[in-house]
Design an enzyme around this catalytic site. Sequence first.
Site, short mmCIF file in Angstrom:
data_model
loop_
_atom_site.label_atom_id
_atom_site.label_comp_id
_atom_site.label_asym_id
_atom_site.label_seq_id
_atom_site.Cartn_x
_atom_site.Cartn_y
_atom_site.Cartn_z
N SER A 185 88.15 15.27 54.34
CA SER A 185 89.31 16.22 54.31
C SER A 185 89.91 16.24 55.72
CB SER A 185 89.41 17.16 53.61
OG SER A 185 90.12 18.37 53.30
N TYR A 213 85.08 23.80 50.12
CA TYR A 213 84.96 22.91 50.63
C TYR A 213 85.53 22.33 51.83
CZ TYR A 213 89.45 19.13 50.42
OH TYR A 213 89.92 18.14 50.43
#
Length: 299
Positions: free
Chosen positions: A146, A159
């Site tokens: 990501s 995350y």
Amino acid sequence: MREDMRLDAKVAVVTGSGRGLGRAYAHALAAAGAAVVVNDIDAAAAEVVQKEILDAGGRAAVLVGAVGTADVADALVETAVREFGRLDVMCTNAGALRDRTLAKVTDDEFDLVVGSHLRGTFTCGRSALLRFREQGTGGRLILVGSPAGQLGDFGQTAYAAAKAAIIGLVRVWSVECAKVGVTVNAVVPMALTRMAATIPSLAETVAAVEAGEPVPAAMRRSGLGTVDDVAPLVVFLASDAAAEVTGQYLGAGGDRLSIWGHPREVFSANREGGWTAESIADAFPQVFTPHLQRHKVAR
């Protein structure tokens, strides 16, 4: 499709493929000829994707379960082998999201996010590698990173930590797995998903795209598009055309395809006898500050 891009003899597992990016990956792999094991914690969503693939003339099976444990990872591999005879591609897409700043994230939230993304990648990668070694014909580990793991972002303590660690796995696994013909790469997707809708500046655009409107051209040029813009990269990495591509972090979104750089030293200075705290403080403003890296916090 080019012959070396066809996946007719290949079998792929895509974790978290009931919706969003994972669903797009599963559909694209199936359209290229691969048999696909669809995985999700939502049985109904997984079965819908399976039916869509079957209705389009493809091959698909379902394994419902939350990634993270060795049992689920092993079951994914076993499902591929039982239903289709082998495993060639493991795409580790699944993971939970809890947007919280450092002061607010709880232990349970941190463990959930890191456990699903990072431990899920680890266990699925390990199970797949053991099968690849047994088959003796190589394989593909396609991990999902990501931009948050590369650059960080506000409110994404767990995350970003998990996604950055996944990039670390690419560095290690690509070296370890090379001798058995297994490539290891990360996809860094930029897409207007439900996750993107949690970003206030993108919420309106995500809603418009979900209603059928096209992604604005300027946004596409900047590298942000739909889930279907990312899926072709997964197909490429799964194919024979990417047999020599490993250890890479490849970004995809909108009209842009990109290669992310490996970490490296950008500047160094030596001091005979080593550095003291005082000598660091004396030298830092003139010697080191001009080389500090751009950061989101304004200076």
